[in-house]
Design a protein around this motif. Structure first.
Motif, PDB file in Angstrom:
ATOM      1  N   CYS A  54       0.654  -1.122  -0.406  1.00  0.00           N
ATOM      2  CA  CYS A  54       0.029   0.271  -0.220  1.00  0.00           C
ATOM      3  C   CYS A  54       0.788   1.308   0.096  1.00  0.00           C
ATOM      4  N   VAL A  55       0.113   2.616  -0.162  1.00  0.00           N
ATOM      5  CA  VAL A  55       1.229   3.545  -0.663  1.00  0.00           C
ATOM      6  C   VAL A  55       0.651   4.383   0.416  1.00  0.00           C
ATOM      7  N   SER A  56      -0.859   4.952   0.930  1.00  0.00           N
ATOM      8  CA  SER A  56      -1.244   5.419   1.931  1.00  0.00           C
ATOM      9  C   SER A  56      -1.490   4.498   3.923  1.00  0.00           C
ATOM     10  N   GLN A  92      -8.963   3.430   0.304  1.00  0.00           N
ATOM     11  CA  GLN A  92      -9.227   2.887  -0.813  1.00  0.00           C
ATOM     12  C   GLN A  92      -8.550   2.600  -2.110  1.00  0.00           C
ATOM     13  N   SER A  93      -7.895   2.917  -2.266  1.00  0.00           N
ATOM     14  CA  SER A  93      -6.984   3.688  -3.612  1.00  0.00           C
ATOM     15  C   SER A  93      -6.415   2.688  -2.951  1.00  0.00           C
ATOM     16  N   ASP A  94      -5.302   2.244  -2.427  1.00  0.00           N
ATOM     17  CA  ASP A  94      -4.365   0.859  -1.976  1.00  0.00           C
ATOM     18  C   ASP A  94      -5.401  -0.252  -2.554  1.00  0.00           C
ATOM     19  N   PHE A  95      -6.399  -0.193  -2.538  1.00  0.00           N
ATOM     20  CA  PHE A  95      -7.245  -1.548  -3.047  1.00  0.00           C
ATOM     21  C   PHE A  95      -7.490  -1.759  -4.601  1.00  0.00           C
ATOM     22  N   LEU A  96      -7.299  -1.383  -5.221  1.00  0.00           N
ATOM     23  CA  LEU A  96      -7.941  -0.661  -6.831  1.00  0.00           C
ATOM     24  C   LEU A  96      -6.697  -1.744  -7.694  1.00  0.00           C
ATOM     25  N   SER A  97      -7.971  -3.141  -8.006  1.00  0.00           N
ATOM     26  CA  SER A  97      -6.754  -3.491  -9.754  1.00  0.00           C
ATOM     27  C   SER A  97      -6.755  -3.237 -10.478  1.00  0.00           C
ATOM     28  N   GLY A 107       6.658   3.108  -0.032  1.00  0.00           N
ATOM     29  CA  GLY A 107       4.887   2.263   0.297  1.00  0.00           C
ATOM     30  C   GLY A 107       5.010   1.674   2.277  1.00  0.00           C
ATOM     31  N   TYR A 108       4.319   0.529   1.967  1.00  0.00           N
ATOM     32  CA  TYR A 108       4.251  -0.325   3.233  1.00  0.00           C
ATOM     33  C   TYR A 108       3.777  -1.350   3.193  1.00  0.00           C
ATOM     34  N   ILE A 109       3.769  -2.410   4.300  1.00  0.00           N
ATOM     35  CA  ILE A 109       2.922  -3.416   3.818  1.00  0.00           C
ATOM     36  C   ILE A 109       2.103  -3.692   4.947  1.00  0.00           C
ATOM     37  N   ALA A 110       0.487  -3.759   4.410  1.00  0.00           N
ATOM     38  CA  ALA A 110      -0.439  -3.854   5.253  1.00  0.00           C
ATOM     39  C   ALA A 110      -0.612  -4.884   5.783  1.00  0.00           C
ATOM     40  N   SER A 111      -1.124  -5.251   6.942  1.00  0.00           N
ATOM     41  CA  SER A 111      -1.564  -6.637   7.718  1.00  0.00           C
ATOM     42  C   SER A 111      -3.266  -6.613   7.381  1.00  0.00           C
ATOM     43  N   GLY A 112      -3.979  -7.513   6.801  1.00  0.00           N
ATOM     44  CA  GLY A 112      -5.346  -8.261   7.305  1.00  0.00           C
ATOM     45  C   GLY A 112      -6.055  -9.328   7.115  1.00  0.00           C
ATOM     46  N   ARG A 113      -7.252  -9.015   7.183  1.00  0.00           N
ATOM     47  CA  ARG A 113      -8.141 -10.655   6.931  1.00  0.00           C
ATOM     48  C   ARG A 113      -8.742 -10.547   5.862  1.00  0.00           C
ATOM     49  N   TRP A 121     -11.481 -11.138  -5.812  1.00  0.00           N
ATOM     50  CA  TRP A 121     -12.047 -10.837  -6.572  1.00  0.00           C
ATOM     51  C   TRP A 121     -13.336 -10.393  -5.564  1.00  0.00           C
ATOM     52  N   VAL A 122     -13.528  -8.601  -5.350  1.00  0.00           N
ATOM     53  CA  VAL A 122     -14.605  -8.462  -3.687  1.00  0.00           C
ATOM     54  C   VAL A 122     -15.995  -8.805  -4.923  1.00  0.00           C
ATOM     55  N   TYR A 123     -16.819  -8.654  -4.227  1.00  0.00           N
ATOM     56  CA  TYR A 123     -17.872  -8.567  -4.496  1.00  0.00           C
ATOM     57  C   TYR A 123     -18.466  -7.046  -4.573  1.00  0.00           C
ATOM     58  N   ARG A 124     -19.372  -6.830  -5.644  1.00  0.00           N
ATOM     59  CA  ARG A 124     -19.858  -5.315  -5.276  1.00  0.00           C
ATOM     60  C   ARG A 124     -20.613  -4.860  -4.646  1.00  0.00           C
ATOM     61  N   GLY A 125     -19.754  -3.863  -3.825  1.00  0.00           N
ATOM     62  CA  GLY A 125     -20.699  -3.472  -2.556  1.00  0.00           C
ATOM     63  C   GLY A 125     -19.982  -3.760  -1.623  1.00  0.00           C
ATOM     64  N   LYS A 126     -18.537  -4.036  -1.421  1.00  0.00           N
ATOM     65  CA  LYS A 126     -18.128  -4.699  -0.525  1.00  0.00           C
ATOM     66  C   LYS A 126     -16.306  -4.090  -0.090  1.00  0.00           C
ATOM     67  N   ASP A 127     -16.279  -3.776   0.780  1.00  0.00           N
ATOM     68  CA  ASP A 127     -14.853  -2.508   0.661  1.00  0.00           C
ATOM     69  C   ASP A 127     -13.797  -3.432   1.570  1.00  0.00           C
ATOM     70  N   ILE A 128     -13.264  -4.326   1.255  1.00  0.00           N
ATOM     71  CA  ILE A 128     -11.832  -5.101   1.214  1.00  0.00           C
ATOM     72  C   ILE A 128     -11.130  -4.210   2.589  1.00  0.00           C
ATOM     73  N   TYR A 129     -10.514  -3.002   2.327  1.00  0.00           N
ATOM     74  CA  TYR A 129      -9.942  -2.091   3.136  1.00  0.00           C
ATOM     75  C   TYR A 129     -10.170  -2.058   4.535  1.00  0.00           C
ATOM     76  N   ASN A 130     -11.406  -2.057   4.623  1.00  0.00           N
ATOM     77  CA  ASN A 130     -11.629  -1.757   5.938  1.00  0.00           C
ATOM     78  C   ASN A 130     -11.406  -2.822   7.045  1.00  0.00           C
ATOM     79  N   TYR A 131     -10.625  -3.939   6.201  1.00  0.00           N
ATOM     80  CA  TYR A 131     -10.690  -5.411   7.038  1.00  0.00           C
ATOM     81  C   TYR A 131      -8.355  -5.291   7.556  1.00  0.00           C
ATOM     82  N   PHE A 132      -8.352  -4.516   7.062  1.00  0.00           N
ATOM     83  CA  PHE A 132      -6.420  -4.276   7.333  1.00  0.00           C
ATOM     84  C   PHE A 132      -5.793  -2.901   7.611  1.00  0.00           C
ATOM     85  N   GLU A 133      -4.835  -3.244   8.795  1.00  0.00           N
ATOM     86  CA  GLU A 133      -4.549  -1.815   9.052  1.00  0.00           C
ATOM     87  C   GLU A 133      -2.744  -1.960   8.829  1.00  0.00           C
TER      88      GLU A 133
END
Length: 127
Positions: A33-35, A40-45, A87-93, A115-127
């Protein structure tokens, strides 16, 4: 498989993800990640970012890259100038219900594509 019922984000092509991809829990995964903290911008394909991607790999380009072994993310960070410098390495689940994930190793590493489902935000599970 994208069944045409808008299950995945709009950039995910039909017949993607592959049938062998699974919706399951991953207790610990890593992403470059950069942020800080990640947003959200760190989790774009690659496709969402408009990066060139070989047509035969469009499905992979529509997912986001993760590693299950931190050392693989550390090696990748050293190879990509943008991440090497700021950059840095984010850890999550990844809890089930976020999307489908498949092991997609490159050179024997622990790379996975999600492949993330529509309406889901995976970044919320990372720090």
């Amino acid at each position: 498989m994208n069944d045409g019922h808008n299950r995945y984000k709009e950039h995910v092509p039909l017949n993607c993800p592959p049938e062998e991809a699974e919706d399951k829990d991953y207790a610990r995964v890593f992403r470059l990640c950069v942020s800080n903290p990640p947003d959200q911008s760190d989790f774009l394909s690659h496709i969402e970012l408009g990066k060139k991607f070989p047509p035969e790999k469009t499905c992979l380009g529509a997912g986001i890259s993760l590693h299950t072994d931190r050392k693989d993310s550390e090696r990748l960070k050293k190879r990509i100038p943008t991440y090497r410098k700021k950059g840095y390495i984010a850890s999550g689940r990844i809890p089930s219900g976020i999307g489908k994930t498949l092991s997609t190793p490159s050179n024997g590493d622990s790379h996975h594509t999600c492949w993330v489902y529509r309406g889901k935000d995976i970044y919320n599970y990372f720090e």
